[in-house]
Design an enzyme around this catalytic site. Structure first.
Site, mmCIF file in Angstrom:
data_model
loop_
_atom_site.group_PDB
_atom_site.id
_atom_site.type_symbol
_atom_site.label_atom_id
_atom_site.label_comp_id
_atom_site.label_asym_id
_atom_site.label_seq_id
_atom_site.Cartn_x
_atom_site.Cartn_y
_atom_site.Cartn_z
ATOM 1 N N GLU A 103 0.794 -1.212 -0.045
ATOM 2 C CA GLU A 103 -0.072 -0.077 0.025
ATOM 3 C C GLU A 103 0.988 0.962 -0.142
ATOM 4 O O GLU A 103 1.816 1.533 0.747
ATOM 5 C CB GLU A 103 -1.077 0.007 1.176
ATOM 6 C CG GLU A 103 -1.603 1.127 1.533
ATOM 7 C CD GLU A 103 -2.681 1.870 0.569
ATOM 8 O OE1 GLU A 103 -3.169 0.962 -0.176
ATOM 9 O OE2 GLU A 103 -2.419 3.160 0.151
ATOM 10 N N ASP A 130 -20.846 5.522 -11.401
ATOM 11 C CA ASP A 130 -19.381 5.769 -11.197
ATOM 12 C C ASP A 130 -18.926 6.603 -12.257
ATOM 13 O O ASP A 130 -17.559 7.093 -12.232
ATOM 14 C CB ASP A 130 -18.823 4.186 -11.706
ATOM 15 C CG ASP A 130 -18.751 3.472 -10.367
ATOM 16 O OD1 ASP A 130 -19.245 3.699 -9.556
ATOM 17 O OD2 ASP A 130 -18.139 2.333 -10.653
ATOM 18 N N HIS A 140 -33.007 -8.650 22.339
ATOM 19 C CA HIS A 140 -32.005 -9.455 23.025
ATOM 20 C C HIS A 140 -31.925 -10.706 22.955
ATOM 21 O O HIS A 140 -33.203 -11.233 22.760
ATOM 22 C CB HIS A 140 -31.961 -8.780 24.457
ATOM 23 C CG HIS A 140 -31.006 -9.525 25.255
ATOM 24 N ND1 HIS A 140 -29.698 -9.245 25.326
ATOM 25 C CD2 HIS A 140 -31.221 -10.382 26.165
ATOM 26 C CE1 HIS A 140 -28.990 -10.164 26.134
ATOM 27 N NE2 HIS A 140 -29.808 -10.835 26.447
ATOM 28 N N ALA A 180 -22.397 0.570 -5.976
ATOM 29 C CA ALA A 180 -23.503 0.052 -6.710
ATOM 30 C C ALA A 180 -24.744 0.804 -6.242
ATOM 31 O O ALA A 180 -25.474 1.394 -7.046
ATOM 32 C CB ALA A 180 -23.825 -1.394 -6.636
#
Ligand code: FAD
Ligand code: NAD
Length: 475
Positions: A212, A320, A452, A328
């Site tokens: 990276e 995009d 719960h 998406a």
């Protein structure tokens, strides 16, 4: 041939384009949807990057590899012992292909049911809202739209001196088709794809190294979250090397030699496969004629205003291909909102409350602002945290790493952001998005009854902890 006329022509059949086409058809508009993707047999494969080489196949492999990993490593504490576990990679890939094919077919049926004209081929925007359509199978023609929507999506970035061959050096498409577990799997870029695909092949047994360039992992989330994630990934065997600048990768004798430099000097690593996952760029190449009137930004995205209108009258662009997160669900909701605005006068998408999810194990999910964002903007905030290890459900499941963090305005308590690193974070983030969309406060989340024992109690307790009144931890 005379131009065919439509109310809407959509170029690009990914989650943005196809959802928009279906919504326009529901509003009784005449719609032409053009998408160029085909499967290995030359059949139309609508659904875009997401369905064919993105979200869906990657999640299929993430799930298969997760089952394999859990069987081997996580069931003994439950009293389950399994002997001689094996993995049939061919079968895993076949299952993934089947899932994709089933969804491709489902979309084609939906287009038919909605009376959408579907063209499998390339579309190019000409002047005056005309579109040149080049079907893979048939003659080129032009169609005219009252409106044209550009939804051509994105393609991977490449880096100099690292040539993708999709045999040894792979992009996202190649990484989904590796036929055997590489002994050593290298990844350039420890972003979303790097972490997801790195997890897949690491769980299946590959020694996985991620290179990276940045000095921090996942700079998009807060440091406490990314540190917790980094610790967990290290435990899982992912070797993440930060500050690593790759200068070259070459294929030699079926291996990939990668050269990189970091603070400690120059290094060479040899991998069986190398994935390049360094981000994506808008797919605006060969989409527009010179006289289309649509302008691009410096980064090659289609320039749009807040309503997704381009610089050409009657032409909108989404997904995009334009600014905003490359996700998406952003593409789909944007496409639908724009269609509704065009044909009904009302349409809305809030780019500030788009959830993000990284499907590692545990998952990472977030919405809204981070502490970093708030500090930079000079906004006073309160923070609440709660670890999954203090939930009954997390411990009972045997999956209790990570925590929830909630950020709320110091003055009026409005929710500003939520980050979750933990089991089922992808599902837990949904209630936080709903709360933020309704301009809820941390007190709202704190006063809502949560079942719960569930993992959602960690969200509840994190909200209580904003006001220092969490029950199951010291405040
Ligand atoms: P796309 O899905 O890219 O679709 C555009 C379509 O238009 C494509 O089929 C393209 O071939 C076609 N096209 C382009 N130009 C033309 C033309 N001129 N004529 C005809 N057709 C054309 N997002 C998530 O939200 N969740 C995830 O889990 C996720 N996982 C991902 C995993 C991977 C490996 C990758 C690569 C991406 C992932 N994404 C994920 C991102 C997601 O895939 C994209 O954000 C999304 O697909 C964008 O949708 P879109 O409709 O804008 O474009
Ligand atoms: P990314 O932006 O998430 O990560 C790219 C990483 O590569 C970054 O960390 C960046 O610092 C690093 N990088 C860039 N150049 C480099 C270099 N030369 N050497 C080493 N590292 C370098 O991009 P991606 O992982 O390619 O994914 C693209 C996009 O696709 C994502 O941003 C996201 O929008 C979408 N996506 C989403 C999901 C999801 O929603 N779960 C999954 C996959 C992809």
């Amino acid at each position: 041939m005379a131009d065919k006329e439509y109310d809407l022509i959509v170029i690009g059949g990914g989650p943005g384009g196809y959802a928009a086409a279906i919504r326009a058809a529901q509003l009784e508009k005449r719609v032409l949807l053009i998408d160029d993707r085909q499967d290995d047999n030359g059949k139309p494969a609508p659904g875009g990057t997401c369905l064919n080489v993105g979200c869906v196949p990657s999640k299929a492999l993430l799930d298969s590899s997760k089952h394999y990993h859990h069987i081997q490593h996580d069931y003994t504490d439950h009293g389950i012992s399994v002997e001689s576990v094996s993995m049939d990679i061919g079968k895993m890939l076949d299952r993934k292909r089947k899932v994709v094919k089933q969804l491709n077919g489902g979309l084609l049926q939906l287009f038919k049911a909605n009376k959408i004209d579907f063209a499998n081929g390339r579309g190019k925007l000409l002047a005056d809202r005309k579109v040149e359509v080049r079907p893979h199978d048939g003659e080129t023609y032009t169609a005219a739209g009252k409106h044209v929507m550009l939804a051509a999506g994105s393609v991977p970035f490449t880096i100099p001196n690292v040539e993708i061959d999709n045999k040894y050096i792979l992009d996202n498409e190649g990484a989904l088709e590796i036929g055997e577990v590489p002994e050593r799997f290298g990844v350039i870029g420890a972003g979303v794809i790097g972490l997801e695909m790195g997890s897949v092949w690491s769980r299946l047994g590959a020694e996985t190294v991620l290179l990276e360039a940045m000095d921090t992992l996942l700079a998009v989330v807060d440091t406490d979250m990314s540190r917790a994630a980094a610790r967990e990934f290290k435990k899982q065997g992912l070797d993440i090397r930060l500050g690593a600048k790759v200068s070259k990768a070459t294929v030699k004798d079926g291996k990939v030699e990668v050269h990189y430099t970091d603070g400690k000097g120059d290094h060479t690593e040899v991998f069986d496969r190398l994935l390049v996952a360094v981000g994506r760029r808008a797919a605006s190449d060969n989409l527009l004629s010179d006289d289309s009137g649509v302008e691009l930004t410096e980064r090659g995205q289609v320039k749009v205003d807040e309503h997704c209108h381009t610089t050409a009258k009657g032409v909108v662009a989404i997904g995009d291909l334009v600014r905003g997160p490359m996700l998406a669900h952003k593409a789909s909701e944007e496409g639908i909102a724009v269609v509704e605005a065009l044909f009904t006068g009302y349409g809305h998408i809030n780019l500030d409350t788009i959830p993000w999810v990284i499907y590692t194990d545990p998952e990472i999910a977030w919405v809204g602002k981070t502490e970093k964002d708030l500090k930079e903007a000079g906004i006073d905030y309160k923070a609440g945290n709660f670890p999954f290890a203090a939930t009954g459900r997390g411990l009972a499941m045997g999956n209790a790493s990570g925590h929830v963090k909630i950020l709320a305005d110091a003055e009026d308590d409005t929710l500003l952001g939520v980050q979750i690193f933990g089991p089922n974070a992808s599902e837990l983030i949904a209630e936080c998005v709903v709360a933020m969309e309704f301009h809820g406060t941390s007190e709202d989340l704190a006063r809502i009854v949560h079942a719960h024992p569930t993992l959602s109690e960690a969200v509840h307790e994190a909200a209580l902890s904003v006001d220092k009144r969490a029950i199951h931890k010291a405040n």
